[in-house]
Design a protein around this motif. Structure first.
Motif, PDB file in Angstrom:
ATOM      1  N   GLY A   1       2.003   5.009   4.777  1.00  7.04           N
ATOM      2  CA  GLY A   1       2.728   4.275   5.805  1.00  7.04           C
ATOM      3  C   GLY A   1       1.859   3.559   6.809  1.00  7.04           C
ATOM      4  N   LEU A   2       0.554   3.524   6.595  1.00 12.23           N
ATOM      5  CA  LEU A   2      -0.348   2.877   7.547  1.00 12.23           C
ATOM      6  C   LEU A   2      -0.329   1.364   7.356  1.00 12.23           C
ATOM      7  CD1 LEU A   2      -2.667   3.401   9.681  1.00 12.23           C
ATOM      8  CD2 LEU A   2      -4.226   3.050   7.773  1.00 12.23           C
ATOM      9  N   THR A   3      -0.377   0.629   8.441  1.00 15.73           N
ATOM     10  CA  THR A   3      -0.546  -0.829   8.407  1.00 15.73           C
ATOM     11  C   THR A   3      -1.907  -1.183   8.988  1.00 15.73           C
ATOM     12  OG1 THR A   3       1.821  -1.315   8.585  1.00 15.73           O
ATOM     13  CG2 THR A   3       0.306  -3.045   9.285  1.00 15.73           C
ATOM     14  N   LEU A   4      -2.693  -1.917   8.201  1.00 20.09           N
ATOM     15  CA  LEU A   4      -3.961  -2.473   8.684  1.00 20.09           C
ATOM     16  C   LEU A   4      -3.759  -3.973   8.795  1.00 20.09           C
ATOM     17  CD1 LEU A   4      -6.983  -2.192   9.394  1.00 20.09           C
ATOM     18  CD2 LEU A   4      -7.473  -2.506   6.960  1.00 20.09           C
ATOM     19  N   ARG A   5      -3.772  -4.471  10.027  1.00 20.41           N
ATOM     20  CA  ARG A   5      -3.427  -5.869  10.270  1.00 20.41           C
ATOM     21  C   ARG A   5      -4.503  -6.544  11.104  1.00 20.41           C
ATOM     22  NH1 ARG A   5       1.611  -8.159  10.153  1.00 20.41           N
ATOM     23  NH2 ARG A   5       2.559  -6.085  10.172  1.00 20.41           N
TER      24      ARG A   5
END
Length: 393
Positions: free
Chosen positions: A70-74
């Motif tokens: 569920g991690l977002t790297l943006r």
């Protein structure tokens, strides 16, 4: 404390509002902000499922390993750039470099030197960080699950990965991976790649001048096994140019490649199967624009020389190639042509594929090429001018 909290929220809102078009994370999920000179990996390690790691514009010489679901790297767009870490010496410096301390003066004869105290035992080295493993393998961003437990729901967005000796983005055992607006440029092998992954979404990315495929999706590159079902992976709205192959779909089933621009590669789209069961297939390639893929690539141990290949099916079944625009792809490779059905190098035929309603112009040696001996392949309603054998248009 109150002022610090307000400043944190203000900074987060400002960054989220700077060209990202992203909503604030759900209640209870945190945004971890990384600035140039800071460690992305440290923020990733501190994040919990559902959190966002937001990377400000700048160049970061580091690799990142993600295993948190569920991690977002943006990033902040193409201006957020990941490059390989600067090289460091791997051997002890040679004598005379000025790095060693000078030798101690000899002890006077009348005063023998005292025996040196025993050296303290060296501390055990800390285990290598996961990012080091990703970097040591030559990759930029690694999304890593296991065969027994996929990593679910990871999102990578709005950043650039470039110059890595192997892959820009590399994911294994990922379920629901989303890669959007990622630019993968001049990586040694694949721009963006996945193995043993399901439910993927690859949209609005740019993969340019990578050593092999711009986008590479496979069941496994190290094991002999039948094609796996991706449960509806989508490759859509990407720009793929200057690679050896634009998109490779290897030993997979149930996948769509739609509305992409593929140009100036050696080959645009490869759908590849082999003798394993089940066969590769049930792949839909539709509404892509495939033009001038005439870069020349030499023969390899696994594949003949490539040039001028639009869409190639080899060892695949029950796939649909429809409503694509395919122009000006020309070469003298056995795999050259607008749409090519090619018997696989291990002798597996392509069967029951439907090639329909495509617009093909000025492809050489022909718009449609069928050198396969498979059964049930259908060529219907294509707007084309040449075929091998004759009569397919």
């Amino acid at each position: 404390m109150k002022k610090c909290h307000i400043a944190y929220l203000a900074c987060t809102a400002a960054l989220l509002g700077t060209g990202l078009g992203a909503a604030a994370p759900d209640a209870g999920h945190r945004v971890h902000i990384v600035h140039p000179g800071e460690s992305i990996q440290k923020a990733v390690d501190a994040a919990r499922p559902g959190d966002t790691v937001l990377v400000a514009a700048g160049t970061y010489r580091q690799s990142v390993d993600i295993s948190t679901p569920g991690l977002t790297l943006r990033g902040m767009g193409r201006g957020t750039v990941l490059r390989p870490a600067a090289g460091t010496a791997t051997t002890a410096p040679a004598a005379g470099t000025g790095t060693a301390k000078p030798a101690p003066k000899p002890a006077k004869p009348s005063k023998p030197a005292k025996p040196a105290k025993p050296a303290k035992p060296a501390k055990a080295p800390k285990p290598a960080r996961s990012a080091s493993s990703c970097a040591a393998s030559g990759n930029g961003i690694c999304v890593t699950g296991t065969k027994d437990h996929n990593v679910d729901g990871v999102t990578l967005a709005s950043l650039t990965v470039t110059g890595f000796t192997k892959n820009g983005v590399y994911a294994t055992d990922a379920d629901g991976l989303t890669v959007r607006r990622v630019t993968a440029v001049k990586n040694g092998v694949w721009g963006i790649a996945t193995e043993r992954s399901l439910h993927g979404e690859f949209r609005d990315n740019t993969a340019r001048d990578n050593g092999d495929a711009g986008l590479f999706l496979a069941n496994s590159v190290k094991e002999e096994m039948g094609a796996t079902d991706t449960d509806g992976t989508v490759v859509e709205h990407n720009r793929l140019t200057g690679n050896r192959i634009g998109v490779t779909v290897r030993r997979l089933r149930n996948l769509t490649v739609a509305d992409n621009l593929l140009t100036d590669n050696c080959a645009a789209v490869f759908v590849v199967g082999d003798e394993n069961k089940p066969k590769a297939g049930f792949v839909t390639v539709t509404e892509n624009r495939i033009e001038h893929n005439n870069k020349s690539c030499p023969k390899t141990a696994r594949l003949d020389a490539l040039q001028g290949s639009g869409i190639v099916l080899t060892g695949a079944e029950d796939s649909v190639i429809t409503r694509n625009v395919i122009k000006d792809n020309a070469g003298k490779s056995p795999l050259s042509g607008g749409i090519v059905l090619f018997k696989s190098f291990v002798g597996t035929t392509s069967d029951r594929n439907r090639i329909s309603d495509n617009l093909l112009r000025d492809n050489s040696p022909a718009d449609l090429v069928n050198t396969d001996t498979g059964k049930g392949n259908a060529f219907e309603g294509n707007d084309c001018r040449s075929s091998k054998p004759a009569g397919l248009c």
